[in-house]
Enzyme design. Structure first.
Site, PDB file in Angstrom:
ATOM      1  N   THR A 156      81.382  31.486  42.916  1.00  0.00           N
ATOM      2  CA  THR A 156      81.067  32.101  41.627  1.00  0.00           C
ATOM      3  C   THR A 156      80.541  30.958  40.776  1.00  0.00           C
ATOM      4  O   THR A 156      80.964  29.809  40.972  1.00  0.00           O
ATOM      5  CB  THR A 156      82.312  32.722  40.945  1.00  0.00           C
ATOM      6  OG1 THR A 156      83.285  31.692  40.745  1.00  0.00           O
ATOM      7  CG2 THR A 156      82.930  33.837  41.769  1.00  0.00           C
ATOM      8  N   HIS A 157      79.618  31.224  39.907  1.00  0.00           N
ATOM      9  CA  HIS A 157      78.980  30.163  39.107  1.00  0.00           C
ATOM     10  C   HIS A 157      78.374  29.083  40.001  1.00  0.00           C
ATOM     11  O   HIS A 157      78.226  27.935  39.583  1.00  0.00           O
ATOM     12  CB  HIS A 157      79.976  29.512  38.137  1.00  0.00           C
ATOM     13  CG  HIS A 157      80.792  30.499  37.356  1.00  0.00           C
ATOM     14  ND1 HIS A 157      80.392  30.989  36.127  1.00  0.00           N
ATOM     15  CD2 HIS A 157      81.961  31.119  37.657  1.00  0.00           C
ATOM     16  CE1 HIS A 157      81.299  31.849  35.694  1.00  0.00           C
ATOM     17  NE2 HIS A 157      82.241  31.959  36.604  1.00  0.00           N
ATOM     18  N   SER A 278      55.567  19.518  56.861  1.00  0.00           N
ATOM     19  CA  SER A 278      54.814  18.936  55.761  1.00  0.00           C
ATOM     20  C   SER A 278      53.676  18.117  56.344  1.00  0.00           C
ATOM     21  O   SER A 278      53.817  17.510  57.410  1.00  0.00           O
ATOM     22  CB  SER A 278      55.733  18.047  54.921  1.00  0.00           C
ATOM     23  OG  SER A 278      54.974  17.043  54.270  1.00  0.00           O
ATOM     24  N   LYS A 284      60.168  16.845  57.451  1.00  0.00           N
ATOM     25  CA  LYS A 284      60.413  18.085  56.719  1.00  0.00           C
ATOM     26  C   LYS A 284      60.326  19.348  57.557  1.00  0.00           C
ATOM     27  O   LYS A 284      59.503  19.479  58.446  1.00  0.00           O
ATOM     28  CB  LYS A 284      59.377  18.207  55.589  1.00  0.00           C
ATOM     29  CG  LYS A 284      59.544  17.146  54.520  1.00  0.00           C
ATOM     30  CD  LYS A 284      60.484  17.588  53.445  1.00  0.00           C
ATOM     31  CE  LYS A 284      59.699  18.370  52.410  1.00  0.00           C
ATOM     32  NZ  LYS A 284      60.600  18.814  51.359  1.00  0.00           N
ATOM     33  N   GLU A 291      60.833  31.239  50.602  1.00  0.00           N
ATOM     34  CA  GLU A 291      60.278  30.984  49.264  1.00  0.00           C
ATOM     35  C   GLU A 291      59.227  32.029  48.893  1.00  0.00           C
ATOM     36  O   GLU A 291      59.132  32.453  47.731  1.00  0.00           O
ATOM     37  CB  GLU A 291      59.659  29.591  49.207  1.00  0.00           C
ATOM     38  CG  GLU A 291      60.707  28.488  49.316  1.00  0.00           C
ATOM     39  CD  GLU A 291      60.062  27.127  49.529  1.00  0.00           C
ATOM     40  OE1 GLU A 291      60.075  26.338  48.592  1.00  0.00           O
ATOM     41  OE2 GLU A 291      59.543  26.876  50.622  1.00  0.00           O
ATOM     42  N   GLN A 323      44.058  56.209  36.892  1.00  0.00           N
ATOM     43  CA  GLN A 323      43.377  55.680  38.076  1.00  0.00           C
ATOM     44  C   GLN A 323      43.927  54.284  38.435  1.00  0.00           C
ATOM     45  O   GLN A 323      43.848  53.856  39.579  1.00  0.00           O
ATOM     46  CB  GLN A 323      41.864  55.606  37.816  1.00  0.00           C
ATOM     47  CG  GLN A 323      41.052  55.012  38.946  1.00  0.00           C
ATOM     48  CD  GLN A 323      39.581  55.314  38.799  1.00  0.00           C
ATOM     49  OE1 GLN A 323      39.127  56.420  39.067  1.00  0.00           O
ATOM     50  NE2 GLN A 323      38.816  54.327  38.331  1.00  0.00           N
ATOM     51  N   LYS A 326      46.921  53.089  41.372  1.00  0.00           N
ATOM     52  CA  LYS A 326      46.823  52.865  42.825  1.00  0.00           C
ATOM     53  C   LYS A 326      46.987  51.430  43.264  1.00  0.00           C
ATOM     54  O   LYS A 326      47.684  51.145  44.247  1.00  0.00           O
ATOM     55  CB  LYS A 326      45.498  53.414  43.338  1.00  0.00           C
ATOM     56  CG  LYS A 326      45.500  54.908  43.350  1.00  0.00           C
ATOM     57  CD  LYS A 326      44.119  55.476  43.495  1.00  0.00           C
ATOM     58  CE  LYS A 326      44.066  56.822  42.820  1.00  0.00           C
ATOM     59  NZ  LYS A 326      44.177  56.712  41.340  1.00  0.00           N
TER      60      LYS A 326
HETATM   61  N1  ARG Z   1      39.606  58.471  40.738  1.00  0.00           N
HETATM   62  C1  ARG Z   1      40.387  59.288  39.863  1.00  0.00           C
HETATM   63  C2  ARG Z   1      41.808  58.741  39.806  1.00  0.00           C
HETATM   64  O1  ARG Z   1      42.144  57.966  40.656  1.00  0.00           O
HETATM   65  C3  ARG Z   1      40.410  60.684  40.372  1.00  0.00           C
HETATM   66  C4  ARG Z   1      40.682  61.698  39.349  1.00  0.00           C
HETATM   67  C5  ARG Z   1      39.495  61.809  38.446  1.00  0.00           C
HETATM   68  N2  ARG Z   1      39.625  62.887  37.514  1.00  0.00           N
HETATM   69  C6  ARG Z   1      38.956  62.909  36.392  1.00  0.00           C
HETATM   70  N3  ARG Z   1      39.154  63.910  35.589  1.00  0.00           N
HETATM   71  N4  ARG Z   1      38.084  61.983  36.063  1.00  0.00           N
HETATM   72  O2  ARG Z   1      42.586  59.029  38.937  1.00  0.00           O
END
Ligand code: ARG
Length: 461
Positions: A156-157, A278, A284, A291, A323, A326
């Site tokens: 601990t610590h 290294s 090393k 890491e 958008q 993603k």
């Molecule tokens: N490429 C757009 C996205 O990933 C698709 C949806 C587009 N819809 C729109 N009303 N412009 O969100």
């Protein structure tokens, strides 16, 4: 020239800068398989409900399957002018099958299209994460069984606290990663609803069958509100938060491996496959993989904060901000998959230096609590008084520069006359861990019990 999808209303095409900021094809091409599955399911439903002809549907299906092969064969040319994966595929479909392609987008919008694509993608990724977590847990269970009785210092610590076993320490990670796994299962069940058919935001006047498309795409049921369907990204947030929590667990482990593998600790040795040398210092052996696991956690955590921040100001329903979801999802997935694989390899391969662990386990008066407990148990002292007596014994040992077990019986009796020879049995680290038999405690017998229980549980997880 104006856009072929919405050119009716536009006199000229976009500025180059507009195209650059607008295009997502560079990253959303990853959704091609989900987009094609979604379109196939949608077109089959359109034909089944009589909204398009069986003949057109056959052409659409044939075209979509051709496109799938083109993309997987590396023969598809993606265009930024066509903005995203949805329009790239639809434009190619028109080239391949002509006017029938234009019927595919009936009763659908890119808003529900992208929502269903990304959900399918995240569901698949979570299934991969679940398998990877199970692999990591299995690796820990092996090491825990092997080292159920290997003593090491518990901290601990970052100060030596009480002796524990390496097996028990491994089982602590089993608990953490098993909770991560249960979070994955919970989230998968929650996101198992298809948004397809919500159309742009309000639903559609066409007699579509959303239950049919949901079933065809492997969802439990369709979502119940069209506005929510196209604006919800909390399934992505859940994926990112599960990932951030799991990455944080991995990072703590990585940090421990970095510390344990220093020559100063010497608790573990990493295999050559998970360390590097290294270029200048021949002696090393660096724990780079650990890491990097620790380092990559920063960006995984960052993606969660990024998407939360992106979403927090968006009014319902869809805005183009979304958008940006993603790259956070894709990079998190790629990073987490790699982290889990690297950590599983490290855990499987690392060599435990039992002698170094045992030596460190006895250092720092780590059995002082055992001494105090003995005074309570054998002499009936109140714990607070026992704590005080033990503190004086530690001070004495410290001034004599020896361990507690090296003090003479007379020296201990000078602190408390009731102490007998029997006290030395609790001062060894081995006996200390053996005595911690409370449920969930570090005793080897308890650790083995937990390993057995988890092996059974994991088979069903
Ligand atoms: N490429 C757009 C996205 O990933 C698709 C949806 C587009 N819809 C729109 N009303 N412009 O969100």
């Amino acid at each position: 020239t104006s856009n072929q999808m919405w050119g009716g209303r536009f006199a000229s095409g976009p500025a180059a800068i507009m195209e650059a900021i607008n295009a997502s094809i560079g990253f959303d091409k990853k959704l091609y398989a989900q987009d094609i599955s979604g379109s196939l399911a949608h077109s089959e439903m359109l034909a089944e409900t009589g909204i398009i002809s069986a003949d057109d549907q056959a052409k659409i299906a044939h075209g979509l399957n051709t496109i799938l092969k083109e993309i997987e064969g590396g023969k598809f040319s993606f265009s930024t002018q066509l903005e995203d994966i949805h329009m790239n595929i639809e434009a190619r479909l028109a080239e391949l099958i002509g006017p029938a392609a234009g019927r595919l987008h009936t009763a659908r919008s890119r808003n529900d299209q992208v929502a269903v694509d990304l959900r399918l993608w995240v569901k698949d990724e979570l299934a991969r994460v679940a398998e990877a977590l199970k692999g990591l847990i299995a690796a820990f269970l092996e090491r825990a069984e092997e080292h159920a009785a290997t003593v090491m210092p518990g901290f601990t610590h970052m100060q030596a606290a009480q002796p524990v076993t390496f097996g028990h320490h491994c089982m602590a990670y089993v608990e953490m990663f098993a909770r991560d796994l249960s979070r994955v299962r919970d989230a998968m069940a929650r996101m198992d609803e298809s948004p397809l058919g919500a159309a742009a935001l309000a639903g559609t006047s066409f007699p579509i069958d959303r239950h049919m498309t949901a079933r065809a795409l492997g969802f439990r049921e369709p979502t119940r509100n069209s506005l929510d369907s196209v604006s919800d990204r909390d399934f992505a947030l859940e994926f990112l938060s599960i990932s951030a929590i799991s990455a944080t667990h991995l990072s703590r482990l990585a940090e421990e491996i970095v510390i344990w593998s220093t020559p100063q600790f010497g608790f573990v040795r990493l295999s050559d496959s998970f360390s590097t040398g290294s270029s200048i210092m021949p002696q090393k052996k660096n724990p780079d993989a650990a890491e990097l696991v620790r380092g990559k956690t920063g960006r995984v955590n960052g993606h969660l904060v990024g998407l939360l921040t992106l979403m927090k100001g968006l009014p319902l329903t869809y805005s183009k901000d979304m958008q940006e979801d993603k790259e956070a999802v894709f990079d998190t997935a790629e990073t987490l998959d790699l982290m889990l694989a690297a950590m599983t390899g490290m855990v499987r391969d690392l060599t435990v230096n039992e002698a170094a662990m045992k030596k460190a386990a006895g250092a720092g008066y780590s059995t002082a609590t055992d001494l105090a407990d003995w005074l309570v148990r054998t002499l009936g002292l109140p714990f607070r008084e026992a704590h005080h007596v033990t503190g004086r014994a530690v001070a004495l040992a410290e001034s004599r520069k020896v361990g507690l077990e090296k003090l003479a019986l007379e020296e201990l009796q000078s602190i408390h006359p009731g102490i007998t020879d029997n006290i030395f049995s609790v001062l060894s680290v081995q006996n200390s861990v053996k005595s911690r038999t409370s449920f969930g405690g570090t005793a080897p017998s308890e650790v083995r019990k937990q390993v057995r229980a988890w092996k059974k549980r994991l088979a069903k997880a």
